[in-house]
Design a protein around this motif. Structure first.
Motif, PDB file in Angstrom:
ATOM      1  N   GLU A  76     -36.462 -22.356 -20.749  1.00 22.84           N
ATOM      2  CA  GLU A  76     -36.815 -23.598 -21.423  1.00 22.84           C
ATOM      3  C   GLU A  76     -35.577 -24.162 -22.117  1.00 22.84           C
ATOM      4  O   GLU A  76     -34.905 -23.445 -22.868  1.00 22.84           O
ATOM      5  CB  GLU A  76     -37.914 -23.330 -22.447  1.00 22.84           C
ATOM      6  N   ARG A  78     -39.319 -20.236 -13.466  1.00 21.48           N
ATOM      7  CA  ARG A  78     -39.468 -19.268 -14.549  1.00 21.48           C
ATOM      8  C   ARG A  78     -40.498 -18.208 -14.171  1.00 21.48           C
ATOM      9  O   ARG A  78     -40.294 -17.012 -14.399  1.00 21.48           O
ATOM     10  CB  ARG A  78     -39.910 -19.992 -15.818  1.00 21.48           C
ATOM     11  N   GLN A  79     -41.616 -18.626 -13.569  1.00 20.36           N
ATOM     12  CA  GLN A  79     -42.633 -17.667 -13.138  1.00 20.36           C
ATOM     13  C   GLN A  79     -42.073 -16.711 -12.091  1.00 20.36           C
ATOM     14  O   GLN A  79     -42.365 -15.503 -12.107  1.00 20.36           O
ATOM     15  CB  GLN A  79     -43.837 -18.409 -12.553  1.00 20.36           C
ATOM     16  N   GLN A 134     -44.471 -15.702 -19.582  1.00 22.27           N
ATOM     17  CA  GLN A 134     -45.496 -16.738 -19.470  1.00 22.27           C
ATOM     18  C   GLN A 134     -45.795 -17.320 -20.853  1.00 22.27           C
ATOM     19  O   GLN A 134     -45.990 -16.579 -21.818  1.00 22.27           O
ATOM     20  CB  GLN A 134     -46.770 -16.152 -18.884  1.00 22.27           C
ATOM     21  N   GLU A 139     -45.016 -21.108 -23.216  1.00 22.81           N
ATOM     22  CA  GLU A 139     -43.982 -21.765 -23.996  1.00 22.81           C
ATOM     23  C   GLU A 139     -44.602 -23.040 -24.554  1.00 22.81           C
ATOM     24  O   GLU A 139     -45.768 -23.333 -24.306  1.00 22.81           O
ATOM     25  CB  GLU A 139     -42.758 -22.090 -23.138  1.00 22.81           C
ATOM     26  N   TYR A 156     -38.241 -15.899 -20.099  1.00 20.96           N
ATOM     27  CA  TYR A 156     -38.991 -16.217 -18.884  1.00 20.96           C
ATOM     28  C   TYR A 156     -40.467 -15.829 -18.943  1.00 20.96           C
ATOM     29  O   TYR A 156     -41.193 -16.052 -17.968  1.00 20.96           O
ATOM     30  CB  TYR A 156     -38.332 -15.537 -17.683  1.00 20.96           C
ATOM     31  N   MET A 185     -45.038 -28.970 -22.223  1.00 23.40           N
ATOM     32  CA  MET A 185     -43.988 -29.826 -21.684  1.00 23.40           C
ATOM     33  C   MET A 185     -44.506 -31.255 -21.594  1.00 23.40           C
ATOM     34  O   MET A 185     -45.562 -31.510 -21.033  1.00 23.40           O
ATOM     35  CB  MET A 185     -43.563 -29.346 -20.290  1.00 23.40           C
ATOM     36  N   TYR A 213     -48.091 -28.100 -16.804  1.00 21.38           N
ATOM     37  CA  TYR A 213     -48.669 -27.091 -17.692  1.00 21.38           C
ATOM     38  C   TYR A 213     -47.741 -25.879 -17.696  1.00 21.38           C
ATOM     39  O   TYR A 213     -47.435 -25.319 -16.639  1.00 21.38           O
ATOM     40  CB  TYR A 213     -50.065 -26.709 -17.206  1.00 21.38           C
ATOM     41  N   PRO A 214     -47.305 -25.422 -18.879  1.00 17.78           N
ATOM     42  CA  PRO A 214     -46.270 -24.381 -18.912  1.00 17.78           C
ATOM     43  C   PRO A 214     -46.784 -22.967 -18.737  1.00 17.78           C
ATOM     44  O   PRO A 214     -45.994 -22.032 -18.662  1.00 17.78           O
ATOM     45  CB  PRO A 214     -45.675 -24.561 -20.318  1.00 17.78           C
ATOM     46  N   ARG A 238     -38.958 -26.279 -12.973  1.00 13.75           N
ATOM     47  CA  ARG A 238     -38.504 -25.156 -13.781  1.00 13.75           C
ATOM     48  C   ARG A 238     -39.624 -24.170 -14.101  1.00 13.75           C
ATOM     49  O   ARG A 238     -39.394 -22.949 -14.141  1.00 13.75           O
ATOM     50  CB  ARG A 238     -37.874 -25.677 -15.079  1.00 13.75           C
ATOM     51  N   VAL A 239     -40.836 -24.655 -14.334  1.00 13.67           N
ATOM     52  CA  VAL A 239     -41.944 -23.755 -14.652  1.00 13.67           C
ATOM     53  C   VAL A 239     -42.171 -22.761 -13.508  1.00 13.67           C
ATOM     54  O   VAL A 239     -42.370 -21.564 -13.733  1.00 13.67           O
ATOM     55  CB  VAL A 239     -43.227 -24.549 -14.944  1.00 13.67           C
ATOM     56  N   ALA A 258     -49.601 -20.751 -13.071  1.00 16.39           N
ATOM     57  CA  ALA A 258     -49.657 -21.673 -14.208  1.00 16.39           C
ATOM     58  C   ALA A 258     -50.627 -22.820 -13.932  1.00 16.39           C
ATOM     59  O   ALA A 258     -51.384 -23.243 -14.824  1.00 16.39           O
ATOM     60  CB  ALA A 258     -48.265 -22.211 -14.530  1.00 16.39           C
TER      61      ALA A 258
END
Length: 686
Positions: free
Chosen positions: A191, A273-274, A430, A432, A428, A435, A447-448, A269-270, A558
């Protein structure tokens, strides 16, 4: 270890003549000077410096990294906080990119190692026409380590020249900035700091203000692009965007759309990150997690790898026809180095999480500059063309410890597994802050996600395909929920077969251009994520005959958590997820020129929805436990029919012999790691 040396050639003869001339001049000069002005020690030093310079220019570059000890590589936003070091880095990059193209330490030649212009580097020879980079192979992660280090070495040498260009009374300031200067990385999965865009403006601004000897001036930003000049050199042979001589990102009418890069990174990015988090939690051996290759030993239960994530960043930066979307020329875009340094960082962190695992044996899957298709490679194979001394190339084992090359990362400073795990959870994990639209992005908020809880499952769309199935890259865009507002159904639904109609998605900067190449699928409200099959300019796996199968995944978790939060889904359990996905999940395949393709038109293309139970971690010192992924057979999509994978002759096999085709024997050995000054770091048995 196998060594390689250059045959005696005209260049080496010239070297001998040059050294002899230097000796003659030095003796003659010494005869006319007071001995105190030219001591034997000073003369020896002068001759060694001259010899080193001439050897380097003759093509015998020894990769040492930056020469001033061990220092951390920093995230680009952290490096920028040190104003003097940031200024020096930018000036070094400017000088580096302006070096003559015939200099082996120029930006042109070092970037060219990766692919085009398909010329030998460092006297290593070239067995086949093609680049040196082993994408889709077992040495993908380890080969890039000395590659990044020779780039870092060049940046540092150029920074030294910049320091010397300042007036003597200012050089102390810039010498201080030089100490510990290392190339930065861009963490595209974490993030961004509050209020900052997904992609730092320092990478996207066309110009930048810097301090030079004459004072503060504005220069072309060397992190924005690289230019070959007024035209593409003839030896390059080919380039995207009709051979445009400046690197472009998601181009529109031969202009980089860095606004689009930033916006799509904010959406994607989400998912990245997952993917990163799931990989760290998987605990699979480093050799399997590092490569996208779909072979017997690299079939992974979680359907993903760091290389696969790496491919999608390439695809999102390059877009339909940008340089990062083609392996041949990707390394010329300055974004490449920020991106690959982050991949090296993640792989270095992963070494701490799964110690005592590393490169696995495998066979080269296509003819390359340094290797033949079918050749066995492992952790002892020379990583040509990167020399560690005058005769021998580094092996993967040689560079297992990054400090050997003079650097480490903030998370690996203490070589502590627990510290790395805490960093992974912090960066990283789950969940945050929500967004929202930022930095002018005209996109639906993503949805983050939320932290895993007992009974949760992780769900992905696994995608398998031929890496070089098309001339260029192709992307799989995944959607969950209502179809685009113009009623055009995704390509896999019976009423929406390929009809050439572009979906309702956001045009770049309001332009319409020439078809779907100017449309962004990532801005639709139903967008989940995408995956890129990163290819070259020519379809087919080089001079090989077998397809280069790779695998990646598109996270759906997510998006499913959002549906659960909205009351559309009872839980993340497969009993509830499977029927929901069957009715709502869809995908599109977009290839070169923005053209849509039906799944059956893509060689060896397969998709499968997979899910696994997740056991949440009890503390920040632990990672959650991801069980084995299982297929959800009722969530049928086109190209998800059962298929049997038949290993090919170039696939990695479980019973790889311990004798390499290179002619050396592999045995247990104790490796002592030392820093560039010879100081002991640690040792291990491999």
């Amino acid at each position: 270890m196998v060594a390689y040396s250059k045959p005696r050639s005209f260049a080496s003869m010239l070297l001998a003549v040059f050294v002899l001339l230097q000796v003659t001049v030095a003796f003659s000069h010494n005869g006319h000077m007071h001995p105190a002005h030219r001591s034997p020690a000073a003369m020896d030093s002068h001759l060694e410096d001259t010899r080193s310079m001439l050897v380097e220019r003759a093509g015998n570059v020894q990769v040492k990294g930056a020469p001033d000890g061990q220092f951390p590589r920093l995230e680009i936003r952290e490096l920028k906080k040190n104003a003097d070091q940031w200024n020096l880095f930018l000036l070094a990059m400017e000088r580096f990119q302006n070096k003559p193209k015939n200099d082996p330490m120029s930006y042109y030649q070092i970037a060219g190692i990766h692919g085009r212009p398909y010329l030998q580097w460092n006297g290593a020879g070239m067995k086949h026409t093609g680049g040196y980079c082993p994408h889709g192979q077992n040495t993908f992660g380890s080969w890039h380590r000395p590659y990044l280090s020779v780039y870092e070495q060049a940046v540092y040498l150029n920074a030294q020249e910049v320091v010397a260009s300042f007036p003597r009374n200012q050089q102390g300031r810039w010498q201080s900035a030089l100490r510990g200067l290392r190339i930065p990385y861009f963490d595209w999965a974490a993030e961004p700091p509050r209020g900052e865009p997904a992609v730092p403006t320092s990478i996207r601004d066309q110009t930048v203000s810097v301090i030079k000897p004459q004072g503060r001036v504005t220069i072309r930003n060397p992190l924005y692009s690289y230019s070959w000049g007024n035209s593409l050199p003839s030896e390059m042979g080919w380039g995207p965007s009709n051979g445009y001589p400046t690197t472009l990102r998601r181009p529109v009418s031969n202009r980089s759309d860095n606004y689009g890069v930033n916006a799509i990174f904010g959406q994607a990015r989400v998912g990245w990150r997952q993917r990163v988090f799931a990989l760290f939690a998987s605990g699979q051996p480093w050799g399997r997690a590092s490569t996208a290759a779909f072979g017997v030993k690299t079939i992974r239960s979680n359907a993903d790898s760091f290389e696969s994530i790496h491919d999608d960043i390439h695809g999102q930066v390059g877009g339909v026809d940008g340089h990062m979307a083609y392996l041949d020329v990707a390394a010329f875009d300055p974004f490449f180095w920020l991106h690959h340094t982050n991949i090296d960082r993640l792989l270095t962190m992963y070494q701490m999480v799964v110690p005592n695992t590393y490169v696995i044996p495998g066979r080269v899957n296509r003819d390359m500059a340094q290797w033949d298709a079918g050749q066995l490679t492992d952790a002892n194979t020379p990583l040509v063309p990167f020399l560690k001394n005058s005769r021998s190339a580094y092996s993967s084992n040689d560079v297992k410890e990054t400090r050997v090359l003079g650097y480490y990362y903030p998370e690996t400073a203490s070589r502590s597994r627990q510290e790395v795990i805490r960093a992974v959870n912090r960066l990283y994990g789950q969940g945050e802050r929500p967004m929202w639209k930022r930095d002018g992005e005209d996109a639906a908020p993503i949805y983050p996600g939320r932290p895993f809880k007992a009974g949760d499952y992780d769900t992905v769309l696994s995608v398998v395909g031929d890496k070089f199935g098309m001339p260029g890259s192709y992307q799989v865009h995944c959607f969950l929920g209502a179809q685009p507002s113009n009623g055009t159904a995704p390509s896999h639904l019976p009423t929406g077969m390929i009809n050439g109609t572009a979906p309702t998605v956001k045009p770049i900067n309001g332009t319409t251009g020439n078809g779907t190449s100017n449309f962004e699928y990532g801005f639709d409200s139903t967008y989940v994520g995408s995956h890129t099959f990163l290819g070259g300019s020519v379809a087919g796996s080089g001079n090989g005959t077998a397809p280069t199968l790779v695998e990646g995944s598109i996270p759906i978790t997510a998006a499913l958590q959002e549906k659960e939060a909205n009351g559309e889904l009872a839980s993340l359990h497969p009993d509830h997820v499977e029927p929901y996905i069957k009715e709502n999940l869809s995908y599109k395949i977009v290839g070169p020129n923005g053209q849509e393709f039906a799944p059956e038109d893509i060689p060896n293309f397969h998709v499968q929805v997979k899910s696994c139970e997740v056991q949440p971690s009890a503390s920040e010192d632990e990672l959650p436990e991801y069980k084995d992924y299982i297929e959800l057979p009722r969530a049928q999509l086109p190209a998800s029919q059962p298929w049997t994978y038949t290993p090919g002759p170039l696939d990695t096999t479980p019973d790889t012999p311990a004798v390499s085709d290179e002619g050396y024997c592999v045995s247990k050995q104790t490796i002592r790691y030392v820093d560039p000054d010879g100081n002991f770091l640690y040792e291990e048995v491999v």
